[in-house]
Write a protein that holds these residues in place. Structure first.
Motif, mmCIF file in Angstrom:
data_model
loop_
_atom_site.group_PDB
_atom_site.id
_atom_site.type_symbol
_atom_site.label_atom_id
_atom_site.label_comp_id
_atom_site.label_asym_id
_atom_site.label_seq_id
_atom_site.Cartn_x
_atom_site.Cartn_y
_atom_site.Cartn_z
ATOM 1 N N UNK A 160 100.307 115.818 -20.835
ATOM 2 C CA UNK A 160 100.072 114.413 -21.172
ATOM 3 C C UNK A 160 99.137 114.319 -22.372
ATOM 4 N N UNK A 161 99.330 113.274 -23.177
ATOM 5 C CA UNK A 161 98.440 113.069 -24.315
ATOM 6 C C UNK A 161 97.550 111.869 -24.035
ATOM 7 N N UNK A 162 96.258 112.103 -23.950
ATOM 8 C CA UNK A 162 95.282 111.056 -23.646
ATOM 9 C C UNK A 162 94.220 110.957 -24.736
ATOM 10 N N UNK A 163 94.543 111.458 -25.900
ATOM 11 C CA UNK A 163 93.612 111.432 -27.013
ATOM 12 C C UNK A 163 92.993 112.802 -27.253
ATOM 13 N N UNK A 164 92.594 113.045 -28.485
ATOM 14 C CA UNK A 164 92.027 114.333 -28.885
ATOM 15 C C UNK A 164 90.741 114.644 -28.122
ATOM 16 N N UNK A 165 89.884 113.636 -27.975
ATOM 17 C CA UNK A 165 88.600 113.887 -27.321
ATOM 18 C C UNK A 165 88.782 114.287 -25.856
ATOM 19 N N UNK A 166 89.737 113.668 -25.176
ATOM 20 C CA UNK A 166 90.012 114.056 -23.789
ATOM 21 C C UNK A 166 90.523 115.491 -23.771
ATOM 22 N N UNK A 167 91.438 115.813 -24.670
ATOM 23 C CA UNK A 167 91.980 117.177 -24.738
ATOM 24 C C UNK A 167 90.865 118.200 -24.975
ATOM 25 N N UNK A 168 89.863 117.830 -25.761
ATOM 26 C CA UNK A 168 88.763 118.742 -26.051
ATOM 27 C C UNK A 168 87.800 118.900 -24.873
ATOM 28 N N UNK A 169 87.757 117.942 -23.955
ATOM 29 C CA UNK A 169 86.798 117.981 -22.845
ATOM 30 C C UNK A 169 87.416 118.313 -21.488
#
Length: 188
Positions: A160-169
């Motif tokens: 799922x794509x929930x934004x770059x910042x979510x992916x990083x955390x």
């Protein structure tokens, strides 16, 4: 949490001054916390971004305040700022809210844009669907036949794509240790 933070700080210049000290200690810009208005919901993106910008300063300030004052509101804020899943929620909102803000502001122009309404709505809806549904299903299925709650076509959590910042955390050790809350975060 945003409302609690704002309400706790808004009426006290002493509290605001103390927060500025924590901000300067962490070399953060001493920005004020914005008001999360109930009637001007488009301003929520700025509120969320400001809280994220000031997260560490707020966390330090409310740790000190909670430990010294032991108030219920400071306890709630303290726990929220120390909750990685709360921060994930804010990171998601930081990515998602601008989608709706841009969409809404497009229709606040003085030009006639009703002829573009269908295109803009389907574009936004498609963009959202592609974040959690299989690409081939979204792009090859007639728009009115797409079922967004069909589990058969949903992406697995890690896709799922929930934004770059979510992916990083999302792979932070503290988050990975709590699979139940991680699953709940993806479902929400």
């Amino acid at each position: 949490m945003a409302r609690n933070i704002y309400n706790f700080l808004k009426s006290s210049s002493k509290r605001q001054s103390e927060l500025k000290e924590f901000q300067s200690f962490l070399n953060l810009e001493p920005h004020k916390i914005l008001h999360p208005s109930q009637t001007r919901w488009l301003s929520l993106a700025a509120v969320v971004d400001r809280i994220l910008e000031q997260w560490d300063g707020l966390k330090l300030y409310f740790t000190d305040t909670y430990l010294s004052q032991r108030l219920l509101v400071t306890e709630q804020i303290y726990h929220g700022l120390n909750d990685m899943f709360m921060q994930l929620g804010y990171l998601f909102l930081s990515w998602a809210l601008p989608l709706f803000t841009r969409f809404n502001s497009y229709f606040q122009t003085k030009h006639v844009v009703i002829n573009e309404l269908h295109e803009k709505i389907t574009g936004l809806y498609t963009e959202i669907l592609l974040c959690f549904l299989k690409r081939s299903y979204v792009l090859k299925t007639k728009f009115n036949l797409i079922n967004p709650i069909s589990e058969e076509h949903q992406l697995i959590d890690s896709e799922m794509y929930l934004g770059v910042q979510v992916a990083n955390h999302i792979d932070h050790l503290q988050i990975c240790r709590d699979n139940i809350r991680k699953k709940d975060f993806y479902q929400r």
